[in-house]
Write a protein that holds these residues in place. Structure first.
Motif, PDB file in Angstrom:
ATOM      1  N   LEU A  41       0.875  -1.167   0.000  1.00 13.20           N
ATOM      2  CA  LEU A  41       0.000   0.000   0.000  1.00 13.20           C
ATOM      3  C   LEU A  41       0.914   1.218   0.000  1.00 13.20           C
ATOM      4  O   LEU A  41       1.596   1.497   0.990  1.00 13.20           O
ATOM      5  N   ILE A  42       0.951   1.943  -1.099  1.00 10.03           N
ATOM      6  CA  ILE A  42       1.979   2.964  -1.301  1.00 10.03           C
ATOM      7  C   ILE A  42       1.347   4.329  -1.539  1.00 10.03           C
ATOM      8  O   ILE A  42       0.413   4.473  -2.336  1.00 10.03           O
ATOM      9  N   GLY A  43       1.866   5.340  -0.850  1.00  8.11           N
ATOM     10  CA  GLY A  43       1.342   6.685  -1.028  1.00  8.11           C
ATOM     11  C   GLY A  43       2.315   7.724  -0.510  1.00  8.11           C
ATOM     12  O   GLY A  43       3.432   7.418  -0.093  1.00  8.11           O
ATOM     13  N   ALA A  44       1.857   8.979  -0.518  1.00  4.80           N
ATOM     14  CA  ALA A  44       2.674  10.094  -0.039  1.00  4.80           C
ATOM     15  C   ALA A  44       1.764  11.093   0.662  1.00  4.80           C
ATOM     16  O   ALA A  44       0.690  11.423   0.151  1.00  4.80           O
ATOM     17  N   GLY A  45       2.172  11.547   1.833  1.00  4.05           N
ATOM     18  CA  GLY A  45       1.354  12.518   2.558  1.00  4.05           C
ATOM     19  C   GLY A  45       0.019  11.918   2.957  1.00  4.05           C
ATOM     20  O   GLY A  45      -0.063  10.869   3.595  1.00  4.05           O
ATOM     21  N   GLY A  46      -1.062  12.568   2.530  1.00  6.00           N
ATOM     22  CA  GLY A  46      -2.393  12.114   2.907  1.00  6.00           C
ATOM     23  C   GLY A  46      -2.729  10.732   2.398  1.00  6.00           C
ATOM     24  O   GLY A  46      -3.497  10.001   3.031  1.00  6.00           O
ATOM     25  N   THR A  47      -2.150  10.327   1.262  1.00 10.37           N
ATOM     26  CA  THR A  47      -2.516   9.019   0.725  1.00 10.37           C
ATOM     27  C   THR A  47      -1.769   7.868   1.398  1.00 10.37           C
ATOM     28  O   THR A  47      -2.297   6.752   1.435  1.00 10.37           O
ATOM     29  N   ALA A  72       8.432   7.731  -1.686  1.00 12.19           N
ATOM     30  CA  ALA A  72       9.820   8.138  -1.939  1.00 12.19           C
ATOM     31  C   ALA A  72      10.808   7.226  -1.221  1.00 12.19           C
ATOM     32  O   ALA A  72      11.857   6.869  -1.781  1.00 12.19           O
ATOM     33  N   GLU A  73      10.505   6.849   0.004  1.00 14.32           N
ATOM     34  CA  GLU A  73      11.394   5.966   0.746  1.00 14.32           C
ATOM     35  C   GLU A  73      11.404   4.566   0.144  1.00 14.32           C
ATOM     36  O   GLU A  73      12.453   3.926   0.042  1.00 14.32           O
ATOM     37  N   MET A  77      14.871   2.182  -0.761  1.00 12.22           N
ATOM     38  CA  MET A  77      15.229   1.275   0.328  1.00 12.22           C
ATOM     39  C   MET A  77      15.556  -0.141  -0.112  1.00 12.22           C
ATOM     40  O   MET A  77      15.979  -0.961   0.699  1.00 12.22           O
ATOM     41  N   ASN A  78      15.341  -0.468  -1.402  1.00  8.05           N
ATOM     42  CA  ASN A  78      15.623  -1.821  -1.879  1.00  8.05           C
ATOM     43  C   ASN A  78      14.875  -2.846  -1.028  1.00  8.05           C
ATOM     44  O   ASN A  78      15.463  -3.766  -0.464  1.00  8.05           O
ATOM     45  N   HIS A  79      13.567  -2.682  -0.986  1.00  4.84           N
ATOM     46  CA  HIS A  79      12.711  -3.504  -0.134  1.00  4.84           C
ATOM     47  C   HIS A  79      12.838  -4.984  -0.510  1.00  4.84           C
ATOM     48  O   HIS A  79      12.523  -5.379  -1.637  1.00  4.84           O
ATOM     49  N   LYS A  80      13.283  -5.792   0.404  1.00  2.00           N
ATOM     50  CA  LYS A  80      13.574  -7.191   0.128  1.00  2.00           C
ATOM     51  C   LYS A  80      12.327  -8.064  -0.004  1.00  2.00           C
ATOM     52  O   LYS A  80      12.410  -9.209  -0.438  1.00  2.00           O
ATOM     53  N   HIS A  81      11.161  -7.518   0.370  1.00  2.52           N
ATOM     54  CA  HIS A  81       9.923  -8.285   0.234  1.00  2.52           C
ATOM     55  C   HIS A  81       9.178  -7.948  -1.052  1.00  2.52           C
ATOM     56  O   HIS A  81       8.169  -8.581  -1.366  1.00  2.52           O
ATOM     57  N   PHE A  82       9.674  -6.947  -1.783  1.00  7.03           N
ATOM     58  CA  PHE A  82       9.022  -6.522  -3.019  1.00  7.03           C
ATOM     59  C   PHE A  82       9.582  -7.287  -4.217  1.00  7.03           C
ATOM     60  O   PHE A  82      10.774  -7.542  -4.313  1.00  7.03           O
TER      61      PHE A  82
END
Length: 337
Positions: A41-47, A72-73, A77-82
């Motif tokens: 679930l990805i968003g920025a600020g309010g989302t 943005a993060e 971050m090279n998310h290992k679960h993605f």
């Protein structure tokens, strides 16, 4: 109600939003049939704040693996679960939020399945994602997004054989907009009184937990800070007694958002403390509102939408009392940064 068109609300959040149910079910069913590893679930600020309630629902009610990430993060971050077998859900009213659009492209380029919630389907985010769910209008977009996220969340859980209330949900969600409208009408005087009392208050503490934590975070940052230029702090009820309690004084504004899930006692603990110290304690408790037609089993989930709708009634009165339009910005989308 001030600056509120009841019929438009019932049309957009009621009929138009609910009309997307079959489309959303089809999307989720296709993805579930193919199989997937996890949900992002990805968003920025309010989302991203909007995503936190649904992350909580998944984590507390489902074995499906879910991650709520700031766009943005997430990209650095090279998310290992993605991976390519991830399902990524995005939201942007404008469909142009830079970080969200970039994150959607990032996920699409790596083969993940992408779903976008937008107002206008003719926008960059809508054109990137595999599945676009559009409100068709910007008015009441957040209220509509909440309903669509319920539908996505509970359909994924239903397909995972984890949400036996699904059929009950599909019938009751259609009743929610009318129930919300009645609650807003009954709250109007309290909303106005709060704004009149606090038009010059320069600092608020907002406390919440569970599936209302995202609303707590969002109202402090996106409404009070961004739209009203009022200093505020969002504090998780479970963390309140690890620092923030020392800043509460007799005239400190403390706003408690009480929901109906299993974290309610965490907020009540803060309430017992705050009522001994400050004269400016304001409690917004979804349990005080009838929500006709909504069952006890589903109230805890629908508290997310109800709480946000009630907070928005405070916003329009703050705008009036402070003579500060909610659309006014100094920096956001006004300059490069």
């Amino acid at each position: 109600m001030l600056k509120f068109d009841s019929q438009l609300f019932l049309q957009t959040v009621g009929k138009d939003a609910i009309a997307q149910r079959e489309n959303i079910e089809k999307i989720v069913d296709e993805i579930s049939a193919r199989g997937f590893r996890n949900l992002f679930l990805i968003g920025a600020g309010g989302t991203i704040a909007m995503m936190y309630p649904y992350e909580y629902i998944f984590k507390s009610s489902s074995t499906l693996k879910v991650h709520a990430e700031i766009a943005a993060e997430f990209m650095v971050m090279n998310h290992k679960h993605f991976g390519k077998d991830s399902v990524c859900i995005f939201a942007s009213v404008s469909g142009t939020t830079k970080e969200t659009v970039a994150a959607a492209q990032y996920c699409k380029d790596r083969g993940a399945t992408t779903i976008g919630l937008v107002a206008d389907p003719d926008t960059p985010l809508a054109k990137i994602v595999d599945y676009c769910i559009s409100t068709g209008h910007e008015k009441h977009s957040f209220d509509t997004f909440f309903l669509h996220l319920y539908m996505l969340t509970f359909r994924f859980m239903h397909n995972n054989r984890e949400f036996p209330l699904y059929e009950q949900f599909t019938s009751e969600v259609a009743l929610l907009p009318e129930a919300m409208l009645e609650a807003m009408e009954s709250f109007e005087q309290r909303a106005e009184a709060f704004a009149i009392r606090h038009k010059d208050t320069d600092y608020h503490m907002l406390v919440g937990a569970g599936n209302l934590w995202g609303n707590t975070y969002s109202y402090a940052m996106c409404i009070l800070e961004e739209m009203q230029w009022i200093r505020s702090k969002s504090i998780h009820a479970a963390e309140f007694f690890h620092g923030t309690l020392e800043l509460v004084e007799e005239n400190t504004s403390v706003i408690l958002l009480k929901g109906e899930d299993e974290t309610r006692p965490l907020v009540e603990r803060v309430e017992r403390f705050a009522e001994k110290i400050t004269k400016e304690l304001f409690i917004l408790d979804t349990k005080e509102f009838a929500l006709e037609g909504i069952s006890e089993e589903l109230r805890q989930y629908f508290a997310i939408s109800l709480n946000w709708a009630l907070l928005n009634r405070i916003s329009v009165y703050l705008e009036r009392e402070r003579n500060h339009p909610l659309e006014t910005r100094r920096y956001y989308r006004k300059m490069d940064y």
